[in-house]
Design an enzyme around this catalytic site. Structure first.
Site, PDB file in Angstrom:
ATOM      1  N   ASN A   1       0.864  -1.172   0.000  1.00 35.55           N
ATOM      2  CA  ASN A   1       0.000   0.000   0.000  1.00 35.55           C
ATOM      3  C   ASN A   1       0.910   1.233   0.000  1.00 35.55           C
ATOM      4  OD1 ASN A   1      -1.803   2.047   0.491  1.00 35.55           O
ATOM      5  ND2 ASN A   1      -2.283   1.424   2.593  1.00 35.55           N
ATOM      6  N   TRP A   2       0.997   1.870  -1.168  1.00 31.06           N
ATOM      7  CA  TRP A   2       1.935   2.998  -1.292  1.00 31.06           C
ATOM      8  C   TRP A   2       1.388   4.273  -0.655  1.00 31.06           C
ATOM      9  CZ3 TRP A   2       3.897   2.420  -7.113  1.00 31.06           C
ATOM     10  CH2 TRP A   2       4.576   1.202  -7.229  1.00 31.06           C
ATOM     11  N   LYS A   3       0.137   4.244  -0.244  1.00 31.27           N
ATOM     12  CA  LYS A   3      -0.524   5.412   0.380  1.00 31.27           C
ATOM     13  C   LYS A   3      -0.308   6.663  -0.483  1.00 31.27           C
ATOM     14  CE  LYS A   3       0.098   3.311   4.861  1.00 31.27           C
ATOM     15  NZ  LYS A   3      -0.078   3.450   6.295  1.00 31.27           N
TER      16      LYS A   3
ATOM     17  N   HIS B   1      -9.653   0.892   4.745  1.00 31.17           N
ATOM     18  CA  HIS B   1      -8.368   1.058   5.442  1.00 31.17           C
ATOM     19  C   HIS B   1      -8.586   1.963   6.658  1.00 31.17           C
ATOM     20  CE1 HIS B   1      -4.245   2.291   6.270  1.00 31.17           C
ATOM     21  NE2 HIS B   1      -3.881   1.201   5.627  1.00 31.17           N
TER      22      HIS B   1
ATOM     23  N   GLU C   1      -7.006   4.348   7.807  1.00 24.68           N
ATOM     24  CA  GLU C   1      -6.852   5.790   7.574  1.00 24.68           C
ATOM     25  C   GLU C   1      -8.122   6.375   6.958  1.00 24.68           C
ATOM     26  OE1 GLU C   1      -3.111   5.387   5.526  1.00 24.68           O
ATOM     27  OE2 GLU C   1      -2.267   4.688   7.421  1.00 24.68           O
TER      28      GLU C   1
ATOM     29  N   GLU D   1      -5.688  -5.252  10.343  1.00 20.67           N
ATOM     30  CA  GLU D   1      -4.693  -4.216  10.587  1.00 20.67           C
ATOM     31  C   GLU D   1      -5.001  -3.512  11.907  1.00 20.67           C
ATOM     32  OE1 GLU D   1      -2.626  -3.052   6.690  1.00 20.67           O
ATOM     33  OE2 GLU D   1      -4.281  -1.671   7.022  1.00 20.67           O
TER      34      GLU D   1
ATOM     35  N   GLY E   1       2.055   2.013  10.735  1.00 18.59           N
ATOM     36  CA  GLY E   1       2.965   3.150  10.595  1.00 18.59           C
ATOM     37  C   GLY E   1       3.626   3.550  11.905  1.00 18.59           C
TER      38      GLY E   1
ATOM     39  N   SER F   1       3.162  -2.332  10.311  1.00 13.14           N
ATOM     40  CA  SER F   1       4.617  -2.299  10.528  1.00 13.14           C
ATOM     41  C   SER F   1       5.326  -3.596  10.141  1.00 13.14           C
ATOM     42  CB  SER F   1       4.938  -1.921  11.979  1.00 13.14           C
ATOM     43  OG  SER F   1       4.448  -0.618  12.260  1.00 13.14           O
TER      44      SER F   1
ATOM     45  N   GLY G   1       2.712  -1.215   4.282  1.00 12.74           N
ATOM     46  CA  GLY G   1       2.766   0.206   3.959  1.00 12.74           C
ATOM     47  C   GLY G   1       4.192   0.650   3.711  1.00 12.74           C
ATOM     48  N   GLY G   2       4.824   1.222   4.742  1.00  9.86           N
ATOM     49  CA  GLY G   2       6.160   1.812   4.623  1.00  9.86           C
ATOM     50  C   GLY G   2       7.184   0.944   3.908  1.00  9.86           C
TER      51      GLY G   2
HETATM   52  C1  PEP Z   1      -0.820  -0.105   5.720  1.00  9.95           C
HETATM   53  O1  PEP Z   1      -0.622   0.845   5.004  1.00  9.95           O
HETATM   54  O2  PEP Z   1      -1.851  -0.760   5.550  1.00  9.95           O
HETATM   55  C2  PEP Z   1       0.175  -0.450   6.735  1.00  9.95           C
HETATM   56  C3  PEP Z   1       0.024  -1.559   7.413  1.00  9.95           C
HETATM   57  O3  PEP Z   1       1.220   0.411   6.915  1.00  9.95           O
HETATM   58  P1  PEP Z   1       2.651   0.110   7.644  1.00  9.95           P
HETATM   59  O4  PEP Z   1       3.150  -1.180   7.058  1.00  9.95           O
HETATM   60  O5  PEP Z   1       3.505   1.277   7.265  1.00  9.95           O
HETATM   61  O6  PEP Z   1       2.373   0.001   9.085  1.00  9.95           O
END
Ligand code: PEP
Length: 251
Positions: free
Chosen positions: A10-12, A96, A98, A168, A174, A214, A235-236
């Site tokens: 997930n590049w957000k 998601h 967010e 999640e 994050g 994470s 994500g990251g």
């Molecule tokens: C996500 O974007 O769904 C996520 C889990 O982010 P991260 O891996 O950065 O925690």
């Protein structure tokens, strides 16, 4: 039944056109010959077409991070499911955290999106997860059940088999604070039991449940080795070829 591992990035709201296409090129090369895991990337909508063009014919699918439920019309700023399909998407992330917590999306709205995605031939990656306060209050299962039931209302057993669930925990997204493999497994098992209760054992055994929060190469192997964890939503660590491939190769 063995469920094929599914790892999605997930590049957000990150990258630009040049870095998004370069990342796709790098992943395409690094993924050559890898067949035993499903992989997808979810760029910002504005870069979907360019990334899908780079990844055409590769073993990496493309997903969007969100879309609207209406088919077309006067919905300024929104993107329809058929538009995503048109530019090469296979998946769409829905619900998601967010979007639930920053953009205030309700499970009712997410449910409309799930139905619209299925109708357009997209596979929803439906996210559920509790806040830290909810975990500390002992309401993790209740919160996930509520999000699951609200977001998937009216979904048939055949449709459910296609859907991917992403667990999640909001406190792990994050933050660098990853759930332990045991914490992830406990919730994944509860979600699978919920699918069996709502549908049947066959559907529950079919649905893939990703963990997200994470995930990086250093912690992914232990989490992915749990029997009810069928992949990761990243994500990251999905923003660089090495860190994303570290998760894919480290399984
Ligand atoms: C996500 O974007 O769904 C996520 C889990 O982010 P991260 O891996 O950065 O925690």
């Amino acid at each position: 039944m063995t469920r094929k591992l599914f790892i999605a990035g997930n590049w957000k709201m990150n990258l630009d056109l040049a870095s998004a296409t370069a990342l796709a090129e790098g992943l395409k090369k690094a993924m050559q010959g890898i067949q035993d895991v499903d992989v997808a990337v979810c760029p910002p909508n504005v870069y979907l077409h360019a990334v899908a063009t780079v990844l055409e014919g590769s073993n990496i699918a493309v997903g969007a991070q969100n879309a609207y439920f209406e088919k077309e019309g006067a919905f300024t700023g929104e993107t329809g499911m058929r538009m995503l399909k048109d530019v090469g998407c296979r998946y769409v992330i829905l619900g998601h955290s967010e979007r639930r917590h920053i953009l205030h999306e309700s499970s009712e709205l997410i449910n409309l999106k799930v139905h619209a995605a299925l109708e357009a031939g997209l596979i929803p990656i439906l996210c559920v997860g509790e806040l830290l306060a909810e975990r500390e209050a002992g309401t993790t299962d209740l919160v996930n059940r509520r999000q699951f039931e609200g977001s998937l209302s009216g979904v048939s057993a055949d449709e459910m088999k296609k859907i991917v669930i992403a667990y999640e925990p909001v406190w792990a997204i994050g933050t660098g604070k990853v759930a332990t493999p045991e914490q992830a497994e406990e919730v994944h098992a509860a979600l699978r039991a919920l699918i069996a209760e709502r549908y049947n054992a066959e559907v529950a055994e079919t649905v893939r449940i990703q963990y997200g929060g994470s995930v990086k190469a250093e912690n992914s192997r232990d989490i992915l080795s749990k029997p009810n964890v069928d992949g990761a939503l990243v994500g990251g660590a999905s923003l660089k070829v090495d860190s994303f491939m570290g998760i894919i190769n480290g399984r």
